[in-house]
Write a protein that holds these residues in place. Structure first.
Motif, PDB file in Angstrom:
ATOM      1  N   VAL A   1       0.866  -1.180   0.000  1.00 28.84           N
ATOM      2  CA  VAL A   1       0.000   0.000   0.000  1.00 28.84           C
ATOM      3  C   VAL A   1       0.902   1.229   0.000  1.00 28.84           C
ATOM      4  CG1 VAL A   1      -1.811   1.280   1.198  1.00 28.84           C
ATOM      5  CG2 VAL A   1      -1.828  -1.236   1.214  1.00 28.84           C
ATOM      6  N   ALA A   2       0.992   1.892  -1.150  1.00 29.81           N
ATOM      7  CA  ALA A   2       1.834   3.075  -1.298  1.00 29.81           C
ATOM      8  C   ALA A   2       0.947   4.314  -1.264  1.00 29.81           C
ATOM      9  CB  ALA A   2       2.602   3.018  -2.619  1.00 29.81           C
ATOM     10  N   VAL A   3       1.158   5.150  -0.278  1.00 31.48           N
ATOM     11  CA  VAL A   3       0.356   6.378  -0.176  1.00 31.48           C
ATOM     12  C   VAL A   3       0.582   7.239  -1.409  1.00 31.48           C
ATOM     13  CG1 VAL A   3      -0.161   8.408   1.212  1.00 31.48           C
ATOM     14  CG2 VAL A   3       0.553   6.293   2.327  1.00 31.48           C
ATOM     15  N   HIS A   4       1.862   7.397  -1.773  1.00 28.71           N
ATOM     16  CA  HIS A   4       2.249   8.131  -2.976  1.00 28.71           C
ATOM     17  C   HIS A   4       3.152   7.232  -3.819  1.00 28.71           C
ATOM     18  CE1 HIS A   4       1.989  11.019   0.480  1.00 28.71           C
ATOM     19  NE2 HIS A   4       1.077  11.537  -0.326  1.00 28.71           N
ATOM     20  N   PRO A   5       3.141   7.384  -5.147  1.00 25.44           N
ATOM     21  CA  PRO A   5       4.088   6.627  -5.968  1.00 25.44           C
ATOM     22  C   PRO A   5       5.509   6.981  -5.528  1.00 25.44           C
ATOM     23  CG  PRO A   5       2.456   7.737  -7.346  1.00 25.44           C
ATOM     24  CD  PRO A   5       2.295   8.282  -5.956  1.00 25.44           C
ATOM     25  N   ASP A   6       6.291   6.024  -5.247  1.00 25.17           N
ATOM     26  CA  ASP A   6       7.684   6.000  -4.785  1.00 25.17           C
ATOM     27  C   ASP A   6       7.786   5.458  -3.365  1.00 25.17           C
ATOM     28  OD1 ASP A   6       7.283   8.139  -2.933  1.00 25.17           O
ATOM     29  OD2 ASP A   6       8.901   9.349  -3.717  1.00 25.17           O
ATOM     30  N   ASP A   7       6.671   5.479  -2.589  1.00 20.78           N
ATOM     31  CA  ASP A   7       6.695   4.932  -1.241  1.00 20.78           C
ATOM     32  C   ASP A   7       6.995   3.434  -1.262  1.00 20.78           C
ATOM     33  OD1 ASP A   7       6.133   7.389  -0.139  1.00 20.78           O
ATOM     34  OD2 ASP A   7       3.985   7.023   0.078  1.00 20.78           O
ATOM     35  N   GLU A   8       6.457   2.729  -2.267  1.00 17.04           N
ATOM     36  CA  GLU A   8       6.698   1.289  -2.380  1.00 17.04           C
ATOM     37  C   GLU A   8       8.180   0.991  -2.609  1.00 17.04           C
ATOM     38  OE1 GLU A   8       7.217   2.892  -5.991  1.00 17.04           O
ATOM     39  OE2 GLU A   8       5.360   3.184  -4.855  1.00 17.04           O
ATOM     40  N   THR A   9       8.840   1.855  -3.401  1.00 18.57           N
ATOM     41  CA  THR A   9      10.256   1.640  -3.711  1.00 18.57           C
ATOM     42  C   THR A   9      11.122   1.981  -2.513  1.00 18.57           C
ATOM     43  OG1 THR A   9       9.766   2.228  -6.014  1.00 18.57           O
ATOM     44  CG2 THR A   9      12.089   2.145  -5.375  1.00 18.57           C
ATOM     45  N   LEU A  10      10.848   3.117  -1.892  1.00 19.64           N
ATOM     46  CA  LEU A  10      11.603   3.523  -0.717  1.00 19.64           C
ATOM     47  C   LEU A  10      11.398   2.555   0.442  1.00 19.64           C
ATOM     48  CD1 LEU A  10      10.899   7.367  -0.778  1.00 19.64           C
ATOM     49  CD2 LEU A  10      13.146   6.304  -1.077  1.00 19.64           C
ATOM     50  N   GLY A  11      10.158   2.174   0.666  1.00 15.17           N
ATOM     51  CA  GLY A  11       9.830   1.372   1.837  1.00 15.17           C
ATOM     52  C   GLY A  11      10.171  -0.095   1.736  1.00 15.17           C
ATOM     53  N   CYS A  12       9.911  -0.696   0.578  1.00 11.86           N
ATOM     54  CA  CYS A  12      10.151  -2.143   0.473  1.00 11.86           C
ATOM     55  C   CYS A  12      10.527  -2.571  -0.940  1.00 11.86           C
ATOM     56  CB  CYS A  12       8.943  -2.924   0.965  1.00 11.86           C
ATOM     57  SG  CYS A  12       7.407  -2.646   0.060  1.00 11.86           S
ATOM     58  N   GLY A  13      11.185  -1.673  -1.685  1.00 17.49           N
ATOM     59  CA  GLY A  13      11.552  -1.989  -3.064  1.00 17.49           C
ATOM     60  C   GLY A  13      12.417  -3.226  -3.196  1.00 17.49           C
ATOM     61  N   GLY A  14      13.441  -3.326  -2.357  1.00 22.14           N
ATOM     62  CA  GLY A  14      14.309  -4.497  -2.405  1.00 22.14           C
ATOM     63  C   GLY A  14      13.583  -5.766  -2.017  1.00 22.14           C
ATOM     64  N   THR A  15      12.707  -5.648  -1.024  1.00 24.51           N
ATOM     65  CA  THR A  15      11.928  -6.800  -0.564  1.00 24.51           C
ATOM     66  C   THR A  15      10.952  -7.264  -1.641  1.00 24.51           C
ATOM     67  OG1 THR A  15      12.119  -6.034   1.722  1.00 24.51           O
ATOM     68  CG2 THR A  15      10.361  -7.607   1.249  1.00 24.51           C
ATOM     69  N   LEU A  16      10.335  -6.317  -2.347  1.00 27.10           N
ATOM     70  CA  LEU A  16       9.433  -6.679  -3.444  1.00 27.10           C
ATOM     71  C   LEU A  16      10.190  -7.418  -4.551  1.00 27.10           C
ATOM     72  CD1 LEU A  16       7.309  -3.400  -3.750  1.00 27.10           C
ATOM     73  CD2 LEU A  16       6.529  -5.617  -2.871  1.00 27.10           C
ATOM     74  N   LEU A  17      11.378  -6.931  -4.876  1.00 30.06           N
ATOM     75  CA  LEU A  17      12.200  -7.593  -5.897  1.00 30.06           C
ATOM     76  C   LEU A  17      12.588  -8.995  -5.449  1.00 30.06           C
ATOM     77  CD1 LEU A  17      14.446  -4.543  -6.847  1.00 30.06           C
ATOM     78  CD2 LEU A  17      12.733  -5.619  -8.337  1.00 30.06           C
ATOM     79  N   LYS A  18      12.850  -9.153  -4.163  1.00 24.48           N
ATOM     80  CA  LYS A  18      13.181 -10.472  -3.625  1.00 24.48           C
ATOM     81  C   LYS A  18      11.969 -11.396  -3.675  1.00 24.48           C
ATOM     82  CE  LYS A  18      15.918 -12.444   0.123  1.00 24.48           C
ATOM     83  NZ  LYS A  18      16.754 -12.096   1.296  1.00 24.48           N
TER      84      LYS A  18
END
Length: 219
Positions: A8-25
């Motif tokens: 759940v990204a409040v603004h676009p880029d929150d997903e990358t900053l918050g858990c970008g590496g984890t999402l890629l994993k």
């Protein structure tokens, strides 16, 4: 059984900053990842078309299974009734049925983040959303670290994810959001992103890591 992830990204880029590496994993482990963007800039804004292109590019780089946008007005979440936001988020969650969900930190200084956390967390009750088995809060540079330095408001992680293999791609993706990244000491800088990941890594015994607060786990 593979996991189904919703960030759940409040603004676009929150997903990358918050858990970008984890999402890629997660993606490398063949988990299904989904992106819920809660806000958007006004269509009359000069950056609107560029932002949509950035979102499309980021979606392809992460290879999300689906992307959803609630189209709430950015920085104006206060004007919406909380029940209205809950209804919108609930529809997305019920459509995806994730077993793992990543939420903003409840004490982030941005009011948008606080409201979206409140609404999102309301959509995780086990008797209504029994498929959700893990709930995490993530830290977002430029928001989480500016919360008051009190025990109640501080981000104190209890879960760490080794993202050494994914830190460079995380930064590559973050650079897509050209208007959101700046030079050090701006919080959302490459140097700051790497510094935080290095610090979290040193806490957990790896080179680079992302950290989270696990709110609930149902086994």
């Amino acid at each position: 059984m593979k996991n189904k992830i919703l960030v759940v990204a409040v603004h676009p880029d929150d997903e990358t900053l918050g858990c970008g590496g984890t999402l890629l994993k997660h993606k490398a482990n063949n988990d299904k990842i989904h992106w819920l963007i809660c806000t958007n800039i006004n269509k009359n804004h000069k950056y609107y078309k560029k932002r949509q292109k950035e979102i499309n590019k980021v979606s392809k780089l992460f290879n999300f299974e689906s992307v959803h946008n609630l189209q709430l007005e950015t920085t104006k979440i206060d004007k919406y009734n909380i029940s209205e936001i809950i209804e919108k988020i609930s529809k997305v969650i019920n459509k995806i049925k994730p077993n793992i969900i990543y939420l903003p930190f409840k004490e982030d200084v941005h009011t948008d983040h606080k409201k979206i956390f409140e609404a999102s967390y309301s959509c995780t009750k086990s008797f209504r959303y029994p498929f959700i088995k893990k709930i995490y809060m993530m830290e977002t540079l430029s928001e989480t670290e500016f919360a008051p330095s009190t025990k109640k408001d501080s981000f104190i992680p209890n879960t760490f994810v080794d993202i050494n293999k994914y830190i460079e791609k995380k930064i590559q993706i973050m650079k897509v959001f050209k208007s959101e990244i700046g030079k050090h000491p701006f919080p959302r800088s490459v140097r700051s992103i790497k510094a935080l990941a290095s610090f979290r890594g040193s806490t957990s015994g790896c080179k680079f890591a992302e950290s989270f607060i696990l709110l609930k786990e149902i086994k």
